[in-house]
Design a protein around this motif. Structure first.
Motif, short mmCIF file in Angstrom:
data_model
loop_
_atom_site.label_atom_id
_atom_site.label_comp_id
_atom_site.label_asym_id
_atom_site.label_seq_id
_atom_site.Cartn_x
_atom_site.Cartn_y
_atom_site.Cartn_z
N SER A 137 0.85 -1.10 -0.14
CA SER A 137 0.20 0.07 0.00
C SER A 137 0.87 1.27 0.07
O SER A 137 1.81 1.46 0.66
CB SER A 137 -1.03 0.00 1.16
N PRO A 178 1.18 5.48 0.02
CA PRO A 178 0.37 6.63 0.60
C PRO A 178 -0.19 7.49 -0.41
O PRO A 178 -1.08 8.06 -0.05
CB PRO A 178 1.85 7.54 1.18
N LYS A 179 0.16 7.33 -1.68
CA LYS A 179 -0.64 7.99 -2.96
C LYS A 179 -0.39 7.37 -4.08
O LYS A 179 0.83 6.42 -4.10
CB LYS A 179 -0.18 9.59 -2.95
N ILE A 180 -0.74 7.49 -5.04
CA ILE A 180 -0.56 6.90 -6.46
C ILE A 180 0.72 7.43 -6.82
O ILE A 180 0.77 8.57 -7.25
CB ILE A 180 -1.47 7.10 -7.50
N VAL A 202 -3.87 1.87 -1.71
CA VAL A 202 -3.50 3.15 -1.33
C VAL A 202 -4.17 3.45 0.16
O VAL A 202 -5.24 3.41 0.48
CB VAL A 202 -4.13 4.34 -2.30
N GLY A 203 -3.18 3.91 0.79
CA GLY A 203 -3.47 4.44 2.15
C GLY A 203 -2.64 3.93 3.06
O GLY A 203 -1.79 2.93 3.00
N ASP A 204 -2.87 4.34 4.59
CA ASP A 204 -2.01 3.92 5.88
C ASP A 204 -2.96 2.90 6.64
O ASP A 204 -2.85 1.77 6.58
CB ASP A 204 -1.19 5.14 6.55
N GLN A 250 -6.86 1.53 4.00
CA GLN A 250 -6.30 1.27 2.44
C GLN A 250 -7.51 1.01 1.80
O GLN A 250 -8.62 0.42 2.22
CB GLN A 250 -5.70 0.39 2.51
N TYR A 266 -7.51 0.53 -5.57
CA TYR A 266 -7.83 1.61 -6.70
C TYR A 266 -7.34 1.08 -8.17
O TYR A 266 -6.51 0.44 -8.25
CB TYR A 266 -6.99 2.94 -6.65
N LYS A 303 -9.64 7.22 -11.84
CA LYS A 303 -9.40 6.42 -10.95
C LYS A 303 -10.65 6.08 -10.17
O LYS A 303 -11.61 6.89 -10.13
CB LYS A 303 -8.38 6.51 -9.69
N SER A 357 -12.25 3.36 -6.60
CA SER A 357 -12.25 2.63 -5.80
C SER A 357 -12.86 1.22 -5.63
O SER A 357 -13.90 1.18 -5.97
CB SER A 357 -12.29 3.24 -4.51
N GLU A 371 8.87 6.87 -3.46
CA GLU A 371 7.38 7.16 -3.70
C GLU A 371 6.44 6.38 -2.67
O GLU A 371 5.26 6.41 -2.92
CB GLU A 371 6.84 7.16 -5.11
#
Length: 216
Positions: free
Chosen positions: A155, A157-159, A177-179, A182, A185, A197, A199, A212
């Motif tokens: 996962s 933090p962003k795309i 994506v996410g902490d 999550q 996407y 995008k 979800s 990244e």
């Protein structure tokens, strides 16, 4: 028909019944011996539908998640695919069976020991359309870009911008994506390079570490 084949067959039948996975994904998962991609002492658990630890703080994803991601990618024969996060090597093996010998899977792993183990398994199985790279997968692998499809098994933090740049126009990326919260996407790039995008739903993956991704 050995014991593992029968277990694998039952796993695939469950996924077909419960998730209605596509025939091409079912066929690939029936072909790939998942038990070879888990630690030897866990092989009897290899065809149960949950993640398993593979060392170094990493896991092999549950079979249902591998199937879902493969179907979301809409993989086709002959495509060039980038995987970020080799891990056990199982997911890339399944993808390699779908894209076929005319296709290519480039898989990037930051932990050298995991990359080497996966590479040896591919060699033993004669899966010649997989290239294993040791490095920071969060920035992709520009040498063989662009890619028809990209998927990430950790996962972010962003795309990641650099992954998007390596995705072909008309291509697709699947990425969690996410902490703490999550979401998985599906990211599409149209023929003009415009990105959309959506979800798919909530998931739980290990964090993506790298330039990244998250800090180690």
């Amino acid at each position: 028909m050995d014991e593992y084949f029968e277990r694998r067959k039952r796993m695939v039948e469950r996924l077909k019944d419960e998730l209605k996975i596509s025939e091409k994904v079912a066929k690939a998962m029936l072909e790939v011996p998942r038990h070879l991609f888990v630690p030897p002492h866990m092989r009897r658990e290899a065809y149960n539908d949950y993640p398993l630890p593979i060392g170094y703080g990493q896991t092999i994803s549950a079979p249902h998640m591998v199937a879902i991601m493969c179907d979301l990618l809409d993989l086709k024969e002959g495509e060039r695919v980038l995987e970020v996060g080799t891990g056990s090597g199982y997911h890339a093996a399944v993808v390699s069976r779908i894209v076929g010998e005319e296709g290519l899977v480039v898989t990037v792993e930051r932990i050298p020991e995991l990359a080497e183990t996966a590479k040896k398994i591919y060699e033993s199985l004669c899966y010649d359309n997989i290239k294993v790279v040791v490095g920071d997968g969060s920035v992709g692998y520009e040498e063989l870009a662009p890619y028809d499809k990209i998927y990430v098994t950790a996962s972010a933090p962003k795309i990641p911008v650099k992954l998007l740049a390596q995705l072909k126009n008309g291509g697709r990326m699947v990425i969690p994506v996410g902490d703490f919260v999550q979401h998985l996407y599906v990211v599409d790039k149209d023929e003009y390079g415009r990105v959309k995008k959506r979800s798919w739903g909530a998931v739980r993956f290990v964090p993506l570490i790298g330039e990244e991704g998250f800090e180690d």
